[in-house]
Enzyme design. Sequence first.
Site, mmCIF file in Angstrom:
data_model
loop_
_atom_site.group_PDB
_atom_site.id
_atom_site.type_symbol
_atom_site.label_atom_id
_atom_site.label_comp_id
_atom_site.label_asym_id
_atom_site.label_seq_id
_atom_site.Cartn_x
_atom_site.Cartn_y
_atom_site.Cartn_z
ATOM 1 N N GLY A 92 14.139 -7.138 4.741
ATOM 2 C CA GLY A 92 12.909 -7.646 4.145
ATOM 3 C C GLY A 92 12.253 -6.583 3.300
ATOM 4 O O GLY A 92 12.682 -5.425 3.258
ATOM 5 N N GLU A 93 11.219 -7.035 2.605
ATOM 6 C CA GLU A 93 10.490 -6.137 1.734
ATOM 7 C C GLU A 93 9.029 -6.203 2.134
ATOM 8 O O GLU A 93 8.488 -7.297 2.298
ATOM 9 C CB GLU A 93 10.671 -6.584 0.275
ATOM 10 C CG GLU A 93 9.928 -5.713 -0.689
ATOM 11 C CD GLU A 93 10.536 -5.738 -2.089
ATOM 12 O OE1 GLU A 93 11.479 -6.521 -2.323
ATOM 13 O OE2 GLU A 93 10.036 -4.972 -2.921
ATOM 14 N N ALA A 137 7.523 -0.636 1.528
ATOM 15 C CA ALA A 137 8.881 -0.233 1.914
ATOM 16 C C ALA A 137 9.852 -1.396 1.833
ATOM 17 O O ALA A 137 9.461 -2.559 1.875
ATOM 18 C CB ALA A 137 8.861 0.305 3.337
ATOM 19 N N VAL A 197 13.071 -2.763 4.043
ATOM 20 C CA VAL A 197 13.553 -2.573 5.407
ATOM 21 C C VAL A 197 14.999 -3.068 5.506
ATOM 22 O O VAL A 197 15.323 -4.160 5.027
ATOM 23 C CB VAL A 197 12.654 -3.308 6.424
ATOM 24 C CG1 VAL A 197 13.147 -3.075 7.848
ATOM 25 C CG2 VAL A 197 11.208 -2.845 6.295
ATOM 26 N N ASP A 245 -4.707 0.501 9.468
ATOM 27 C CA ASP A 245 -4.218 -0.734 8.837
ATOM 28 C C ASP A 245 -3.724 -1.723 9.894
ATOM 29 O O ASP A 245 -2.675 -2.348 9.741
ATOM 30 C CB ASP A 245 -3.122 -0.403 7.823
ATOM 31 C CG ASP A 245 -2.812 -1.564 6.874
ATOM 32 O OD1 ASP A 245 -3.694 -2.425 6.684
ATOM 33 O OD2 ASP A 245 -1.694 -1.604 6.340
HETATM 34 P P1 ADP Z 1 4.819 -5.518 5.782
HETATM 35 O O1 ADP Z 1 4.480 -4.673 4.620
HETATM 36 O O2 ADP Z 1 4.697 -6.978 5.532
HETATM 37 O O3 ADP Z 1 4.177 -5.046 7.060
HETATM 38 P P2 ADP Z 1 7.256 -4.214 6.524
HETATM 39 O O4 ADP Z 1 7.479 -3.267 5.413
HETATM 40 O O5 ADP Z 1 6.765 -3.652 7.801
HETATM 41 O O6 ADP Z 1 6.359 -5.401 6.021
HETATM 42 O O7 ADP Z 1 8.562 -5.006 6.824
HETATM 43 C C1 ADP Z 1 9.133 -5.938 5.926
HETATM 44 C C2 ADP Z 1 10.010 -6.907 6.698
HETATM 45 O O8 ADP Z 1 11.078 -6.192 7.340
HETATM 46 C C3 ADP Z 1 9.272 -7.608 7.819
HETATM 47 O O9 ADP Z 1 8.746 -8.823 7.418
HETATM 48 C C4 ADP Z 1 10.350 -7.801 8.865
HETATM 49 O O10 ADP Z 1 11.054 -9.005 8.611
HETATM 50 C C5 ADP Z 1 11.286 -6.652 8.658
HETATM 51 N N1 ADP Z 1 11.059 -5.570 9.630
HETATM 52 C C6 ADP Z 1 10.155 -4.561 9.542
HETATM 53 N N2 ADP Z 1 10.224 -3.718 10.580
HETATM 54 C C7 ADP Z 1 11.200 -4.198 11.379
HETATM 55 C C8 ADP Z 1 11.758 -3.776 12.639
HETATM 56 N N3 ADP Z 1 11.322 -2.668 13.267
HETATM 57 N N4 ADP Z 1 12.744 -4.513 13.177
HETATM 58 C C9 ADP Z 1 13.185 -5.634 12.543
HETATM 59 N N5 ADP Z 1 12.703 -6.084 11.375
HETATM 60 C C10 ADP Z 1 11.729 -5.385 10.773
#
Ligand code: ADP
Length: 312
Positions: free
Chosen positions: A14-15, A19, A21, A134
């Site tokens: 995901g994005e 970041a 991910v 945050d």
């Molecule tokens: P946001 O900016 O929306 O908080 P993140 O950058 O934390 O998003 O994460 C983007 C996506 O990556 C999330 O929506 C989730 O699907 C996935 N993700 C983030 N952290 C984890 C994790 N520790 N384990 C599994 N999936 C994750």
Amino acid sequence: EDEKAKYVKGKKLGEGTYANVYLGHISSSPSSLVAIKKIKVQQQYTEGMAPDAIRELKFLQELSHPNIISLISVFSSKDQNINLVLEFLPMGDLEMLIKDTSGVRYGMADIKAWMGMLSRAVWFCHENFVLHRDIKPNNLLIAADGEVKLADFGLARSFSDPYRLMTSTVITIWYRPPELLFGARQYSGAVDVWSVGLVFAELVIRVPYLQGINEVDQIAKLCMGVGTPTEENWPGVSKLPDYTVPAPPSPVMGIDHYLSMFGTVGQEGVDLLMKMLIMDPRRRITARQVLEHGWWSSDPRATKNEDLPKKG
Ligand code: ADP
């Protein structure tokens, strides 16, 4: 210290706001899954800055608590990008549960369980002199055993400000406390307690309580929903750099308002919520006092993790 070589990066999961991910695993153990979060701040790090940021993040690896996502490792790739290796938590977050109003039902005992886990996470970080800044439902990830884990502790400070300069993505301001909206340069753990209060309110009404569309509107929503910060209820507030409030001032909301809106968590729950939403950060309840509040021991007791509602 070739930390990078210890992990294999897989598909993009995901994005997020700052970041990308990826799924990953430990090189020597393909069944040990991790999430690799690659911070998008390369432009901000001129030659040699990434090592500083990494040093700053290293101590977050020491913060070990059941309700805080564990930071397994930090390394920089050749492009100077910072990579965080995190506990893999694929079960979604609290925002997904709150929003799924047709599929997920929950009550006061469940809210108490989730709030207890969040409050313990925040208390632990403050004890260790780390602020989050945050906290929001989508930063509260859910583990397979029902444990709620606060993500991105200590990162907002390192990344959100530089990121703001380089992106059009809006960083959520709905959970931002009045002292930050007014541009206070010195602030405390009280900033996180305010955000926890707004998560609490949202768990009850299942929509964000103060949804501003920009910073000025956020202050207007805060004045309407909590009360207008003034010298009477917050001595010194008018001296803050960005202090401006709409006229005429709205009175500070009393117990009747909170009971009518959030009464499903009971008298004690409403009392705790009101103390988290005290505008003057010096008078706001602290994370330690939150854990000492009478709500936790009043009926009903918090739901056990294994009985908590999950997404479908
Ligand atoms: P946001 O900016 O929306 O908080 P993140 O950058 O934390 O998003 O994460 C983007 C996506 O990556 C999330 O929506 C989730 O699907 C996935 N993700 C983030 N952290 C984890 C994790 N520790 N384990 C599994 N999936 C994750």
